[in-house]
Design an enzyme around this catalytic site. Structure first.
Site, PDB file in Angstrom:
ATOM      1  N   GLU A 166       0.814  -1.214   0.000  1.00 15.16           N
ATOM      2  CA  GLU A 166       0.000   0.000   0.000  1.00 15.16           C
ATOM      3  C   GLU A 166       0.853   1.272   0.000  1.00 15.16           C
ATOM      4  O   GLU A 166       0.785   2.084   0.940  1.00 15.16           O
ATOM      5  CB  GLU A 166      -0.941   0.022   1.216  1.00 15.16           C
ATOM      6  N   GLU A 364      -4.957  -8.712   0.809  1.00 14.73           N
ATOM      7  CA  GLU A 364      -5.544  -8.329   2.099  1.00 14.73           C
ATOM      8  C   GLU A 364      -7.029  -8.102   1.883  1.00 14.73           C
ATOM      9  O   GLU A 364      -7.441  -7.523   0.870  1.00 14.73           O
ATOM     10  CB  GLU A 364      -4.972  -7.025   2.668  1.00 14.73           C
TER      11      GLU A 364
HETATM   12  C1  BGP Z   1      -4.198  -1.991   5.692  1.00 15.96           C
HETATM   13  C2  BGP Z   1      -2.771  -2.198   6.118  1.00 15.96           C
HETATM   14  C3  BGP Z   1      -2.601  -3.059   7.304  1.00 15.96           C
HETATM   15  C4  BGP Z   1      -3.714  -3.010   8.339  1.00 15.96           C
HETATM   16  C5  BGP Z   1      -5.100  -2.875   7.719  1.00 15.96           C
HETATM   17  C6  BGP Z   1      -6.213  -2.584   8.703  1.00 15.96           C
HETATM   18  O1  BGP Z   1      -4.317  -0.774   5.054  1.00 15.96           O
HETATM   19  O2  BGP Z   1      -1.981  -2.770   5.077  1.00 15.96           O
HETATM   20  O3  BGP Z   1      -1.324  -2.788   7.816  1.00 15.96           O
HETATM   21  O4  BGP Z   1      -3.424  -2.187   9.370  1.00 15.96           O
HETATM   22  O5  BGP Z   1      -5.127  -1.912   6.720  1.00 15.96           O
HETATM   23  O6  BGP Z   1      -6.358  -1.218   8.964  1.00 15.96           O
HETATM   24  P1  BGP Z   1      -6.447  -0.632  10.440  1.00 15.96           P
HETATM   25  O7  BGP Z   1      -5.410  -1.365  11.203  1.00 15.96           O
HETATM   26  O8  BGP Z   1      -6.169   0.822  10.318  1.00 15.96           O
HETATM   27  O9  BGP Z   1      -7.830  -0.909  10.918  1.00 15.96           O
END
Ligand code: BGP
Length: 460
Positions: A166, A364
């Site tokens: 990302e 993801e």
């Molecule tokens: C994505 C990232 C992760 C993770 C996920 C969940 O954007 O790659 O690292 O953190 O989001 O988001 P959050 O933890 O802000 O709820």
């Protein structure tokens, strides 16, 4: 209906070094921007858990890899911490880090789990941030040196590499919308950070190919399909600009080796183009990936602006569109993001129709839940909502594959509840519950469900 997936489909989950390893200032590792961010905001973080703790993979790796096996993962993505491997950002390599990554990679392989290794998950070493972070060309070169060290040290066994996770998030969070360190709000600087990130990506791809290690290299992008509010040309145009800014700004260089002309023209018109050097365009062309990771959480709902832009206000993407809350949209009631399962299919269709159907996988996708302990019954988190979430997205992935998409796998975010950038442990995402006080791991109902799906290579 039976949903069977192609043979050798990648079933697994994703995580990252800064969110799981802990020991962030120990065993030779130096600070990253996250250590700095955490130290600067005492009291802000939920339960005061920081990068130093997280879920403790540094100490629990053997147990965690056994759990991956138990959950029938055939693949697992994590990252190598730049600041652990090269504490000064460039130059010397930390042998304790080499030993740590060697043992975790070897253990995954011994358990039949193919490691997918990412090289940058928002975790800029402070030594590099002090040089300007991604605003600095020196840092671009240092990153290429780090990447090449990873290929040299681990490339005999790791065959699936990713340059960035990302990459737009540090741009948005750190340089545009003020939710990550270093809390700058400046479009031109953000554009420079984005541009340099892709130059760093291309340099790493080049280095990897030069080594001829017989594996593949890609990038992981969070794609947010932008849906216009109506067929009205102004709304459609607004959604196209949002797509250019937030998706195509990385997708086009990664898959086509060049930026979209419309984006270049737009930034040029407003004096926001980063400065380029001779040779950059050629380098970018060499950065076309072998494999694309698609992170998908939520779409963007876009409409045209209802007021004129004040030309004296600082230039921002929102000069060209507004977001709106679609009436009747389905929300994750436990975290607050829209859930739109078909978005994942739309992404696959777009890749197939407009980008030559690249090798890709869902890298993801996941559901964060606040106060998840309230769903514990008989010692196990009964996360039926997460099962429904994953299943419903997988149905759309399946349909995309049926229609010809080259989607090779599905990774859930995440394996064990882990530390998050702005929320620490407030929102839980894992297949495995983490007790912060004891570090005890307990498989949730969704973990058992996923293990069965992976074993059967599908579900009914
Ligand atoms: C994505 C990232 C992760 C993770 C996920 C969940 O954007 O790659 O690292 O953190 O989001 O988001 P959050 O933890 O802000 O709820």
């Amino acid at each position: 209906m039976k949903y069977s997936f192609p043979q050798d489909f990648w079933w697994g989950s994703a995580s990252s070094a800064p969110q799981t390893e802990g020991e962030s200032l120990n065993f030779g590792k130096s600070a990253t921007v996250w250590d700095e961010w955490f130290a600067q905001q005492p009291g802000r973080f939920h339960q005061q858990v920081g990068p130093q703790d997280t879920s403790g993979f540094y100490r629990h790796w053997r147990e965690d890899i056994a759990l991956l096996k138990q959950l029938n993962h055939n693949t697992f993505r994590t990252s190598i911490s730049w600041a652990r491997l090269m504490p000064m950002g460039r130059g010397g390599v930390n042998q304790q880090a080499v030993a740590f990554y060697n043992q975790t990679i070897d253990e995954m392989l011994a358990q039949g789990i193919t490691p997918f290794i990412n090289l940058f998950h928002f975790d800029m070493p402070m030594a590099m941030q002090r040089l300007g972070g991604w605003e600095s060309r020196e840092v671009v070169d240092a990153y290429a040196e780090f990447a090449d060290n990873c290929f040299r040290l681990f490339g005999d066994r790791v065959k699936h590499w990713f340059t960035f996770n990302e990459p737009i998030v540090p741009v948005e969070g750190g340089y545009l919308y003020n939710f990550h360190y270093p809390n700058v709000v400046d479009f031109k600087r953000a554009a420079t950070v984005a541009y340099h990130t892709m130059l760093a990506h291309a340099q790493a791809v080049k280095k990897y190919r030069a080594r001829q290690q017989g594996g593949e290299i890609g990038i992981i992008l969070n794609l947010t399909p932008s849906y216009p509010r109506s067929d009205n040309p102004a709304d459609v145009k607004a959604a196209e600009v949002a797509d250019l800014m937030f998706n195509r700004s990385f997708l086009d260089p990664a898959l086509r080796g060049a930026y979209p002309q419309e984006l270049v023209a737009l930034l040029q018109q407003h004096g926001q183009l980063p400065s380029c050097r001779p040779g950059d365009a050629q380098l970018l062309r060499q950065g076309v990936v072998d494999l694309l990771g698609v992170n998908y959480y939520q779409p963007r709902r876009i409409q045209c602006r209802d007021s004129l832009v004040n030309p004296d206000s600082p230039f921002m993407p929102e000069w060209f569109f507004s977001s709106y809350e679609m009436p009747g949209r389905k929300m994750n009631p436990y975290r607050g993001w829209e859930i739109y399962e078909k978005g994942v299919y739309d992404i696959l269709s777009n890749l197939r129709e407009n980008y030559g159907n690249p090798r890709c996988f869902i890298s993801e996708n996941g559901m964060g839940v606040e106060d998840e302990l309230r769903f514990e019954r008989g010692g196990q988190i009964q996360d039926d909502y997460r099962i429904a979430f994953v299943r419903d997205h997988l149905r759309w992935v399946h349909r995309g594959i049926q229609e010809g998409s080259n989607c090779l796998g599905y990774h859930m975010w995440t394996f064990i509840d882990n530390w998050s950038w702005c929320n620490a442990y407030k929102n839980r995402y894992g297949f495995v519950q983490l007790d912060l006080a004891t570090q005890k791991r307990s498989v949730k109902k969704s973990g058992e469900w996923f293990a069965a799906v992976a074993e059967a290579n599908g579900f009914e």
